[in-house]
Motif scaffolding. Structure first.
Motif, short mmCIF file in Angstrom:
data_model
loop_
_atom_site.label_atom_id
_atom_site.label_comp_id
_atom_site.label_asym_id
_atom_site.label_seq_id
_atom_site.Cartn_x
_atom_site.Cartn_y
_atom_site.Cartn_z
N VAL A 155 0.86 -1.18 0.00
CA VAL A 155 0.00 0.00 0.00
C VAL A 155 0.90 1.24 0.00
CG1 VAL A 155 -1.82 1.27 1.19
CG2 VAL A 155 -1.82 -1.23 1.21
N ILE A 156 0.68 2.11 -0.98
CA ILE A 156 1.57 3.25 -1.20
C ILE A 156 0.78 4.55 -1.04
CG2 ILE A 156 3.15 4.37 -2.84
CD1 ILE A 156 3.38 1.63 -4.25
N ASN A 157 1.41 5.51 -0.33
CA ASN A 157 0.82 6.84 -0.15
C ASN A 157 1.90 7.90 -0.30
OD1 ASN A 157 -2.18 6.69 0.93
ND2 ASN A 157 -1.07 5.00 1.92
N PRO A 192 -7.26 4.68 -10.18
CA PRO A 192 -8.01 5.66 -9.38
C PRO A 192 -7.26 6.13 -8.14
CG PRO A 192 -8.98 3.47 -9.20
CD PRO A 192 -7.99 3.40 -10.31
N SER A 193 -6.27 5.36 -7.70
CA SER A 193 -5.49 5.75 -6.53
C SER A 193 -4.34 6.70 -6.87
CB SER A 193 -4.94 4.51 -5.82
OG SER A 193 -5.99 3.72 -5.30
N ILE A 216 -0.87 10.12 -4.63
CA ILE A 216 -1.02 8.67 -4.53
C ILE A 216 -1.66 8.36 -3.18
CG2 ILE A 216 0.16 6.45 -4.56
CD1 ILE A 216 2.43 7.81 -6.12
N GLU A 217 -2.86 7.80 -3.23
CA GLU A 217 -3.60 7.56 -2.00
C GLU A 217 -4.05 6.11 -1.94
OE1 GLU A 217 -7.39 9.41 0.52
OE2 GLU A 217 -6.89 10.18 -1.48
N ASN A 218 -3.46 5.37 -1.00
CA ASN A 218 -3.81 3.97 -0.77
C ASN A 218 -3.74 3.15 -2.05
OD1 ASN A 218 -4.25 4.34 2.02
ND2 ASN A 218 -6.34 5.06 1.64
N LEU A 219 -2.67 3.34 -2.80
CA LEU A 219 -2.45 2.54 -4.01
C LEU A 219 -2.04 1.12 -3.59
CD1 LEU A 219 -1.94 2.21 -7.09
CD2 LEU A 219 0.39 3.03 -6.66
#
Length: 388
Positions: A155-157, A192-193, A216-219
């Motif tokens: 999970v990437i932010n 979409p993330s 990048i949000e909760n990729l």
């Protein structure tokens, strides 16, 4: 290692294609503020495919020409701002293809590399971050984007900025940091993330998709889409770094050469104060200085290419080449503008664009001053070692 007849033949075909087919598109209405539209990119690549010059630095068996041979070919693609796009040798795709060819698994290459080599997809490299947040830029160790393993996904932010080609790309390489160090991930785009916050208005305009700021949000990325192992991101960045720096030098050398051709033609046709412009010493000397700078830049590129072809990482050598070539080519295009006067700052020719593009080149892939600082640190280390 020297260039082979095969590479020379490919370079000759590429040059003919760029001059005869690509250059007429330089006034196309599909050239927008943030680069050529994807419709134009697809049309140019279709023509390159038909001409047998698509991705010309990679052989049909997947092998690459040597760096020295690649220099010969990429200089020819650079004769037009649209040449690298048409021939599929443009950044960031060319550097991403090189990296994936070196470090990706067979499954990753099939899924992500093959569409790039075939010119069916564009890519983006997500590393640089906003300066306002003290994120990664010239110093990648400042990276703020985080990744965390949750089950069988990462999970990437984070937030990225100046991401070339992100708008319209189908493949992304995202850099983030875990507790064990930097990591690289392959992602399908659009996602979409990964949200494009804005397309930045910049001095250059040759790269499809422009330069984006993204959030990048909760990729969520499956574990099998990590390149290598956790913590190997900076090592892989070094694999990509030197060849990518050098290929920039190759392409922009071609564009500066074209600007010089246009300025020479102008100086020989234009009359002022009773004689051709070129016969005025102030003009003739500028064009002569350009010949010298272009040759020195060419030799610097070839020298660094030979270092890389020897198997060396070439970090310092590519820094030296990047500084020397970017500064020399900027002088060349600046003189071309000056020789052509009002016409030089107009958009009647691509000289004005060449000046803008190469001005930006002095910053990306490391500003001149950062490379000089790095070289100076090496000088100090070597002095300290000798003085012990």
């Amino acid at each position: 290692m020297t260039s082979t007849p095969c590479a020379e033949t490919v370079a000759s075909r590429v040059e003919a294609f760029v001059r005869e087919v690509v250059i007429p598109f330089e006034s196309d209405a599909r050239l927008e503020e943030h680069g050529p539209t994807d419709h134009l990119v697809d049309e140019l690549r279709s023509k390159a495919r038909d001409a047998g010059v698509l991705t010309p630095h990679i052989l049909s068996n997947g092998a690459h020409f040597s760096q020295l041979e690649t220099a010969l070919i990429l200089r020819k693609t650079g004769l037009s701002p649209l040449g690298p796009i048409a021939c599929n040798t443009a950044a960031p795709d060319e550097g991403n293809m090189y990296l994936l060819g070196k470090v990706a698994t067979a499954q990753q290459r099939d899924r992500f590399l093959t569409p790039l080599v075939e010119g069916r997809a564009r890519s983006a490299f997500f590393m640089t971050e906003p300066a306002e947040e003290n994120g990664a830029g010239s110093d990648p160790s400042m990276m703020k984007t985080r990744c965390e393993l949750v089950g069988d996904h990462w999970v990437i932010n984070g937030r990225k900025r100046f991401i070339t080609g992100a708008a319209g790309a189908q493949i992304g390489i995202v850099m983030a940091k875990s507790d064990r160090g930097a990591c690289m991930f392959l992602v399908d785009l659009p996602n979409p993330s990964i949200k494009i916050v804005q397309l930045l208005s910049t001095i250059d305009s040759s790269m499809p998709g422009g330069h984006a700021e993204v959030e990048i949000e909760n990729l969520r990325v499956p574990v099998e889409q990590m390149l290598g192992q956790e913590g190997e991101g900076f090592t892989f960045a070094q694999v990509r770094l030197s060849p990518a720096r050098l290929s920039h030098c190759m392409r922009w050398h071609g564009l500066a050469t074209r600007a010089q051709e246009i300025a020479i033609d102008y100086a020989n046709r234009r009359q002022a104060f009773g004689k051709q412009l070129i016969d005025h010493e102030g003009v003739g000397f500028m064009l002569a200085e350009n010949v010298i700078d272009l040759k020195q830049a060419e030799l610097m590129i070839d020298w660094c290419a030979k270092v890389l072809d020897s198997g060396a990482l070439g970090t310092v050598e590519s820094s030296m080449a990047k500084v020397a070539v970017s500064e020399a080519l900027f002088r060349v295009t600046d003189r071309c503008v000056q020789v052509m006067g009002g016409t030089g700052v107009s958009r009647e020719t691509i000289v004005e664009q060449a000046f803008r593009e190469i001005r930006a080149f002095r910053i990306y892939d490391g500003p001149t001053e950062v490379h000089k600082w790095s070289i100076a640190k090496k000088i100090k280390r070597e002095w300290a070692a000798r003085s012990q």
